[in-house]
Enzyme design. Sequence first.
Site, PDB file in Angstrom:
ATOM      1  N   CYS A  50      14.586  31.641 143.917  1.00 54.13           N
ATOM      2  CA  CYS A  50      13.755  30.446 144.105  1.00 54.13           C
ATOM      3  C   CYS A  50      12.397  30.649 143.439  1.00 54.13           C
ATOM      4  CB  CYS A  50      13.607  30.167 145.604  1.00 54.13           C
ATOM      5  SG  CYS A  50      12.741  28.635 145.991  1.00 54.13           S
ATOM      6  N   CYS A  51      11.807  31.837 143.634  1.00 52.55           N
ATOM      7  CA  CYS A  51      10.508  32.123 143.000  1.00 52.55           C
ATOM      8  C   CYS A  51      10.632  32.130 141.476  1.00 52.55           C
ATOM      9  CB  CYS A  51       9.963  33.474 143.478  1.00 52.55           C
ATOM     10  SG  CYS A  51       9.300  33.490 145.155  1.00 52.55           S
ATOM     11  N   CYS A  95       3.806  28.843 149.015  1.00 50.83           N
ATOM     12  CA  CYS A  95       4.581  27.646 149.323  1.00 50.83           C
ATOM     13  C   CYS A  95       4.683  27.467 150.836  1.00 50.83           C
ATOM     14  CB  CYS A  95       5.979  27.779 148.730  1.00 50.83           C
ATOM     15  SG  CYS A  95       5.996  27.849 146.930  1.00 50.83           S
ATOM     16  N   CYS A  98       7.184  29.411 153.007  1.00 50.31           N
ATOM     17  CA  CYS A  98       7.078  30.875 152.904  1.00 50.31           C
ATOM     18  C   CYS A  98       5.698  31.395 153.285  1.00 50.31           C
ATOM     19  CB  CYS A  98       7.417  31.316 151.483  1.00 50.31           C
ATOM     20  SG  CYS A  98       9.081  30.840 150.991  1.00 50.31           S
ATOM     21  N   CYS A 123       6.068  37.602 144.286  1.00 48.60           N
ATOM     22  CA  CYS A 123       6.982  36.537 143.872  1.00 48.60           C
ATOM     23  C   CYS A 123       7.477  36.702 142.443  1.00 48.60           C
ATOM     24  CB  CYS A 123       6.297  35.191 144.013  1.00 48.60           C
ATOM     25  SG  CYS A 123       4.725  35.117 143.158  1.00 48.60           S
TER      26      CYS A 123
HETATM   27  S1  SF4 Z   1       7.370  31.136 147.676  1.00 49.16           S
HETATM   28 FE1  SF4 Z   1       9.216  30.358 148.764  1.00 49.16          FE
HETATM   29  S2  SF4 Z   1       9.436  28.169 148.249  1.00 49.16           S
HETATM   30 FE2  SF4 Z   1       7.932  29.110 146.824  1.00 49.16          FE
HETATM   31  S3  SF4 Z   1       9.108  29.592 145.045  1.00 49.16           S
HETATM   32 FE3  SF4 Z   1       9.085  31.461 146.303  1.00 49.16          FE
HETATM   33  S4  SF4 Z   1      10.893  31.335 147.681  1.00 49.16           S
HETATM   34 FE4  SF4 Z   1      10.591  29.302 146.721  1.00 49.16          FE
END
Ligand code: SF4
Length: 251
Positions: A124-125, A206, A209, A234
Amino acid sequence: MDTAKATALHARASAGFDGRVESARRLLARAAAAHPDAIVQASSLGAEDQVITDLIARDRLPIAVATLDTGKLHAETLALANAVRERYGIFVERYRPVQEAVVAFVGRHGEDPMRKSVELRKACCALRKVEPLGRMLAGRSAWITGLRREQSVDRAAVELEAIDAEGRTKLSPLADWTWGDVWHYLALHDVPYNALHDRFYPSIGCAPCTRAIALGEDFRAGRWWWEQDGAKECGLHVAPASTPFAAAVAP
Ligand code: SF4
C-alpha cells in the site's frame, strides 16, 4: 477528544538554537542556488516540514513545496495545505497514486488491508507513497526532507546533506534539531501546523495508520503500531530490495 496546545507542551529551545536556525537557512539558500528550478521540499505537512516551509517562505527561496496526497490523509492534513497557501502564497503540489492501480489494489485486497500483513502494508505504501514520490522527484536534482536524528533509532545517522540512490542531493536541514527546537520555532513565528498535533499525534501519516500516543510512548509509536518487527518506515527513506520503486528512493 482531549486537546492541548502542542506549542505549550513542546516548545523548548535547546542550547545553540539560533545557530541551528541560521545553519538551516544557509543550507537551504545554498541548495536553492545550486539547483535552480530543480529542487523540491517533500513535505509531509508535519511539524518539521512546516518549519522548513516557513524558512523557504521567509527567505523567498525558489524551492517548490510538494506533498504526497495518498488518498488516505486526515482532513486536518489537507486543510493545512490550504493554510500554507493562505499564509505564504505557496501552492503545495499534490502527487497522488495512479488511480487504476488503486482501484485494482482495493478490488483485490479491500479498502484498508494494511493490518492483514506487513507485506500488504508495504505494498500500500509503495502504491500510494513511493511511486508518487518518484514522480515528484522526476526531473529534480535535489529534495528536502524534515527528517531528524532524534525521531527514531533508524534515523539516528541522518545527514544534513547526502546523495540518494539516484544521485540526487537529499537535504535534511533539521537533522540536528530537537523536538523542542521544532516547536519553539513554530511558536516563535506563529507557523500554521496540523491540528492533530494538539491531539497528541506527534508523527502524522495516513489516517488508517496513525494514532495518538500516550505520555512516555516512543515518538513514532503511533505509526503502524500493530506491527512488532522492523523499522516503522514507509519506503520513502529506505529502499528495500523487494520494492519495485526502490531505485527512485533514498537509501
Ligand atoms: S501509511 Fe497506511 S494508508 Fe498510507 S500508504 Fe502506507 S499503508 Fe497505505
